[in-house]
Scaffold this motif. Structure first.
Motif, short mmCIF file in Angstrom:
data_model
loop_
_atom_site.label_atom_id
_atom_site.label_comp_id
_atom_site.label_asym_id
_atom_site.label_seq_id
_atom_site.Cartn_x
_atom_site.Cartn_y
_atom_site.Cartn_z
N LEU A 183 0.83 -1.21 0.00
CA LEU A 183 0.00 0.00 0.00
C LEU A 183 0.86 1.26 0.00
O LEU A 183 0.79 2.08 -0.93
CB LEU A 183 -0.90 -0.02 1.23
CG LEU A 183 -1.73 1.25 1.45
CD1 LEU A 183 -2.88 1.31 0.46
CD2 LEU A 183 -2.25 1.30 2.88
N PHE A 184 1.68 1.44 1.03
CA PHE A 184 2.45 2.67 1.18
C PHE A 184 3.59 2.75 0.17
O PHE A 184 4.03 3.86 -0.18
CB PHE A 184 3.00 2.78 2.60
CG PHE A 184 1.95 3.03 3.64
CD1 PHE A 184 1.05 4.08 3.51
CD2 PHE A 184 1.84 2.21 4.75
CE1 PHE A 184 0.07 4.31 4.47
CE2 PHE A 184 0.87 2.43 5.71
CZ PHE A 184 -0.02 3.48 5.57
N GLY A 185 4.07 1.61 -0.30
CA GLY A 185 5.12 1.60 -1.31
C GLY A 185 4.63 1.88 -2.71
O GLY A 185 5.41 1.94 -3.66
N GLY A 186 3.32 2.06 -2.87
CA GLY A 186 2.75 2.43 -4.17
C GLY A 186 2.66 1.29 -5.17
O GLY A 186 2.38 1.53 -6.35
N VAL A 187 2.87 0.06 -4.72
CA VAL A 187 2.86 -1.08 -5.66
C VAL A 187 1.48 -1.22 -6.30
O VAL A 187 1.37 -1.38 -7.53
CB VAL A 187 3.26 -2.37 -4.93
CG1 VAL A 187 3.07 -3.58 -5.85
CG2 VAL A 187 4.70 -2.29 -4.44
N LEU A 188 0.43 -1.17 -5.51
CA LEU A 188 -0.92 -1.33 -6.06
C LEU A 188 -1.29 -0.17 -6.95
O LEU A 188 -2.02 -0.33 -7.94
CB LEU A 188 -1.92 -1.47 -4.91
CG LEU A 188 -1.66 -2.62 -3.93
CD1 LEU A 188 -2.67 -2.59 -2.79
CD2 LEU A 188 -1.70 -3.95 -4.65
N HIS A 189 -0.78 1.02 -6.64
CA HIS A 189 -1.04 2.21 -7.45
C HIS A 189 -0.33 2.13 -8.80
O HIS A 189 -0.92 2.47 -9.84
CB HIS A 189 -0.58 3.45 -6.68
CG HIS A 189 -0.81 4.74 -7.40
ND1 HIS A 189 -2.06 5.25 -7.65
CD2 HIS A 189 0.08 5.65 -7.93
CE1 HIS A 189 -1.96 6.39 -8.29
NE2 HIS A 189 -0.68 6.66 -8.48
N ARG A 190 0.92 1.65 -8.80
CA ARG A 190 1.69 1.57 -10.05
C ARG A 190 1.25 0.42 -10.94
O ARG A 190 1.47 0.46 -12.16
CB ARG A 190 3.19 1.39 -9.73
CG ARG A 190 3.83 2.60 -9.10
CD ARG A 190 5.35 2.50 -9.13
NE ARG A 190 5.88 1.33 -8.45
CZ ARG A 190 6.09 1.25 -7.14
NH1 ARG A 190 5.77 2.29 -6.36
NH2 ARG A 190 6.59 0.17 -6.59
N HIS A 191 0.62 -0.59 -10.35
CA HIS A 191 0.24 -1.78 -11.11
C HIS A 191 -1.25 -2.07 -10.90
O HIS A 191 -1.62 -3.00 -10.18
CB HIS A 191 1.10 -2.98 -10.67
CG HIS A 191 2.57 -2.73 -10.79
ND1 HIS A 191 3.24 -2.82 -11.99
CD2 HIS A 191 3.49 -2.35 -9.87
CE1 HIS A 191 4.52 -2.54 -11.79
NE2 HIS A 191 4.69 -2.25 -10.53
#
Length: 329
Positions: free
Chosen positions: A215-223
């Protein structure tokens, strides 16, 4: 019976395969006996007293018969968490994963009416993991990628983006499940060595950290097309939800995309959750947080904490339909 018409689909079922023994060099795995007690060795770690040979873990006919007794129609078989081998030298991990995936594919193809398989991957070498996942899906027909929560780099490390892109390209789900800390990587707190707390609480901690990292690492946002399933209801996610959401809005390091109203819940609602949780009230809280569209049934089949019979806890949810969507079935 097949995945397409199964009424009960179990996505949390680990397998141990004789053909993989010794393929990780000095790290094993190795199954022996000491004083009449079975001993499973992984490097310097020894698991005593678990009957693998002749059990559902290793014998597919015993497994299918046990599935019939439990009321389970179809299972996704996955790597044994003791043998992720994410911290050993890459060459040994690659050799183990190749043999594991070849054997898993043969096992699943012998009973496609009841079984499917997930790929073990050498995550300490991301390009090798990508190559093995491509082979496992395209050549062997395995249905998912399966990794641990911990490896030499984090789940949010930039090097992992190429891996996540490959998972999306191959259109398979990614399952994340913990292993007891210290088997082949850094040791956990000494407090977790008592009372099997490394499994009972350590797993919950690792799953919760994995969710927060994605979540905080942006993984779901980037992918945005990445489908990730977290074991055991995402650890303690439902309980610590409010604290994480507060951090998403208040801490300076929190990514901008989480500042929008509703973005926190939206992102966590994109994950999939295995409901092997042992507590209806905890499950009800998870449902309140994320809904039911991405819940799937899991048992840790044949493990110490597996239920004896299939049961959907206090819900009327089409879990098998959810699993088919997750597995592209």
């Amino acid at each position: 019976m097949s995945l397409a018409d199964a009424r009960v689909i179990d996505i949390h079922a680990h397998a141990v395969m004789e053909e993989t023994f010794g393929t990780a060099g000095e790290f094993g795995p190795e199954l022996t006996e000491e004083d009449g007690v079975p001993v499973f060795r992984i490097g310097s770690y020894k698991l005593r007293g678990v009957k693998y040979r002749g059990s559902a873990f290793m014998d597919p006919e015993v497994r299918v018969a046990a599935m019939d007794r439990a009321g389970i129609d179809w299972q996704l078989l996955s790597p044994n968490p003791l043998t992720y081998f994410h911290f050993i030298p890459a060459a040994e991990a690659i050799a183990f994963c190749r043999r594991h995936n070849d054997t898993m594919a043969a096992l699943a193809s012998a009973r496609p009416d009841r079984l499917g398989g997930a790929a073990a991957l050498p995550m300490q070498d991301v390009p090798a993991a990508i190559a093995e996942l491509r082979r496992a899906v395209r050549e062997l027909g395995l249905k998912a990628a399966y990794i641990g929560t911990d490896m030499p780099h984090g789940l949010d490390d930039p090097s992992m983006d190429a891996f996540y892109e490959t998972v999306c390209e191959l259109d398979v789900p990614l399952f994340i499940h913990p292993a007891p800390a210290g088997i082949d990587g850094p040791a956990a707190s000494p407090a977790l060595s008592k009372y099997e707390l490394d499994i009972m609480l350590g797993f919950t901690m690792q799953e919760s950290i994995a969710v927060a990292t994605l979540l905080f690492g942006g993984v779901l946002h980037r992918h945005p097309r990445l489908d990730v399933c977290i074991s055991h209801g995402g650890g303690a996610l439902a309980l610590v939800w409010g604290r994480l959401e507060h951090a998403a809005h208040k801490r300076a390091w929190a990514p901008d995309h989480l500042h929008r109203d509703g973005a926190f819940a939206e992102q966590l609602g994109r994950l999939w959750y295995d409901i092997h949780m042992h507590d209806d009230r905890a499950l009800e809280l998870l449902v309140e947080r994320v809904g039911t569209d991405r819940l799937v049934y899991g048992t840790n089949f044949a493990g110490w904490d597996a239920p004896e019979k299939f049961r959907v806890p206090t819900m009327d949810v089409p879990l098998a339909d959810n699993a088919r969507r997750l597995l592209r079935g």
